[in-house]
Write a protein that holds these residues in place. Sequence first.
Motif, mmCIF file in Angstrom:
data_model
loop_
_atom_site.group_PDB
_atom_site.id
_atom_site.type_symbol
_atom_site.label_atom_id
_atom_site.label_comp_id
_atom_site.label_asym_id
_atom_site.label_seq_id
_atom_site.Cartn_x
_atom_site.Cartn_y
_atom_site.Cartn_z
ATOM 1 N N ARG A 69 0.861 -1.217 -0.066
ATOM 2 C CA ARG A 69 0.034 -0.053 0.037
ATOM 3 C C ARG A 69 0.791 1.195 0.032
ATOM 4 O O ARG A 69 0.626 2.336 -0.501
ATOM 5 N N LEU A 70 2.179 1.285 0.516
ATOM 6 C CA LEU A 70 2.987 2.514 0.668
ATOM 7 C C LEU A 70 3.572 2.632 -0.857
ATOM 8 O O LEU A 70 3.594 3.836 -1.168
ATOM 9 N N GLN A 71 3.779 1.703 -1.651
ATOM 10 C CA GLN A 71 4.479 1.879 -2.808
ATOM 11 C C GLN A 71 3.810 3.054 -3.659
ATOM 12 O O GLN A 71 4.796 3.761 -4.021
ATOM 13 N N PRO A 72 2.643 2.887 -4.043
ATOM 14 C CA PRO A 72 2.185 3.954 -4.723
ATOM 15 C C PRO A 72 2.115 5.372 -4.214
ATOM 16 O O PRO A 72 1.984 6.601 -4.869
ATOM 17 N N LEU A 73 2.170 5.527 -2.972
ATOM 18 C CA LEU A 73 2.302 6.910 -2.192
ATOM 19 C C LEU A 73 3.618 7.405 -2.082
ATOM 20 O O LEU A 73 3.653 8.569 -1.716
ATOM 21 N N LEU A 74 4.729 6.821 -2.453
ATOM 22 C CA LEU A 74 5.917 7.077 -2.268
ATOM 23 C C LEU A 74 6.337 7.698 -3.626
ATOM 24 O O LEU A 74 6.010 7.416 -4.922
ATOM 25 N N VAL A 75 7.387 8.786 -3.627
ATOM 26 C CA VAL A 75 8.035 9.593 -4.844
ATOM 27 C C VAL A 75 8.792 8.348 -5.470
ATOM 28 O O VAL A 75 8.959 8.391 -6.722
ATOM 29 N N THR A 76 9.652 7.736 -4.935
ATOM 30 C CA THR A 76 10.454 6.570 -5.080
ATOM 31 C C THR A 76 10.504 5.405 -4.339
ATOM 32 O O THR A 76 10.085 5.624 -2.968
ATOM 33 N N PRO A 77 10.648 4.254 -4.705
ATOM 34 C CA PRO A 77 10.769 3.016 -3.889
ATOM 35 C C PRO A 77 11.536 3.292 -2.764
ATOM 36 O O PRO A 77 12.472 3.896 -2.796
ATOM 37 N N PRO A 78 11.146 2.961 -1.401
ATOM 38 C CA PRO A 78 12.138 2.960 -0.358
ATOM 39 C C PRO A 78 13.395 2.256 -0.589
ATOM 40 O O PRO A 78 13.537 1.121 -1.183
ATOM 41 N N ARG A 79 14.454 2.885 0.036
ATOM 42 C CA ARG A 79 15.552 2.363 0.044
ATOM 43 C C ARG A 79 15.960 1.591 1.256
ATOM 44 O O ARG A 79 15.928 2.030 2.216
ATOM 45 N N ILE A 80 16.204 0.446 1.141
ATOM 46 C CA ILE A 80 16.405 -0.582 2.429
ATOM 47 C C ILE A 80 17.828 -1.139 2.389
ATOM 48 O O ILE A 80 18.388 -1.616 1.415
ATOM 49 N N SER A 81 18.543 -0.628 3.733
ATOM 50 C CA SER A 81 19.932 -1.186 3.951
ATOM 51 C C SER A 81 19.817 -2.032 5.045
ATOM 52 O O SER A 81 19.156 -1.804 6.168
ATOM 53 N N CYS A 82 20.530 -3.265 5.110
ATOM 54 C CA CYS A 82 20.721 -4.112 6.343
ATOM 55 C C CYS A 82 21.986 -3.762 6.606
ATOM 56 O O CYS A 82 23.016 -3.837 5.952
ATOM 57 N N CYS A 83 22.363 -3.624 7.895
ATOM 58 C CA CYS A 83 23.575 -3.221 8.494
ATOM 59 C C CYS A 83 23.759 -4.285 9.848
ATOM 60 O O CYS A 83 23.047 -4.891 10.181
ATOM 61 N N THR A 84 25.053 -4.390 10.125
ATOM 62 C CA THR A 84 25.537 -4.960 11.331
ATOM 63 C C THR A 84 25.667 -3.859 12.280
ATOM 64 O O THR A 84 26.357 -2.820 12.085
ATOM 65 N N THR A 85 25.182 -4.025 13.594
ATOM 66 C CA THR A 85 25.502 -3.166 14.694
ATOM 67 C C THR A 85 27.007 -3.247 15.173
ATOM 68 O O THR A 85 27.589 -4.253 15.378
ATOM 69 N N VAL A 86 27.633 -2.082 15.022
ATOM 70 C CA VAL A 86 28.892 -1.838 15.454
ATOM 71 C C VAL A 86 29.075 -1.335 17.089
ATOM 72 O O VAL A 86 30.011 -2.012 17.717
ATOM 73 N N ALA A 87 28.260 -0.309 17.382
ATOM 74 C CA ALA A 87 28.385 0.341 18.570
ATOM 75 C C ALA A 87 27.049 0.852 18.904
ATOM 76 O O ALA A 87 26.253 1.342 18.175
ATOM 77 N N VAL A 88 26.703 0.984 20.154
ATOM 78 C CA VAL A 88 25.390 1.308 20.569
ATOM 79 C C VAL A 88 25.635 2.302 21.838
ATOM 80 O O VAL A 88 26.260 2.006 22.571
ATOM 81 N N MET A 89 24.620 3.458 21.950
ATOM 82 C CA MET A 89 24.552 3.934 22.984
ATOM 83 C C MET A 89 23.101 3.811 23.499
ATOM 84 O O MET A 89 22.052 4.213 22.811
ATOM 85 N N GLU A 90 22.880 3.540 24.532
ATOM 86 C CA GLU A 90 21.203 3.496 25.137
ATOM 87 C C GLU A 90 20.868 4.765 25.666
ATOM 88 O O GLU A 90 21.652 5.490 26.131
ATOM 89 N N ILE A 91 19.743 4.971 25.261
ATOM 90 C CA ILE A 91 19.216 6.439 25.876
ATOM 91 C C ILE A 91 18.453 6.047 27.184
ATOM 92 O O ILE A 91 17.711 5.139 27.524
#
Length: 92
Positions: A70-92
């Motif tokens: 349902r999102l696809q036709p509502l967007l200017v371009t398709p979403p860019r999806i990146s899968c990443c590996t966590t390197v460091a985290v700061m908890e809030i």
Amino acid sequence: MTARQSATAEVERILRNLVEMTRDEPDAITYNVHRHQDDINRFLVYELYKDRDACDAHLSRHPIKVLIARLQPLLVTPPRISCCTTVAVMEI
């Protein structure tokens, strides 16, 4: 992702629904939707899962697929999806 100007409210509604649908997934760690401060049509979705299998399981759920479709036709371009590996985290 950037919503078409006429669809910004609908994109936000769908993204909020995705957050709610993901809340019950046991291996979803966080699912955050952000709106760009200088362009209300731009959104960033940050998702964190226990592992890649959990992410794949999330994306394969039928209700998630329906909302993403349902999102696809509502967007200017398709979403860019990146899968990443966590390197460091700061908890809030």
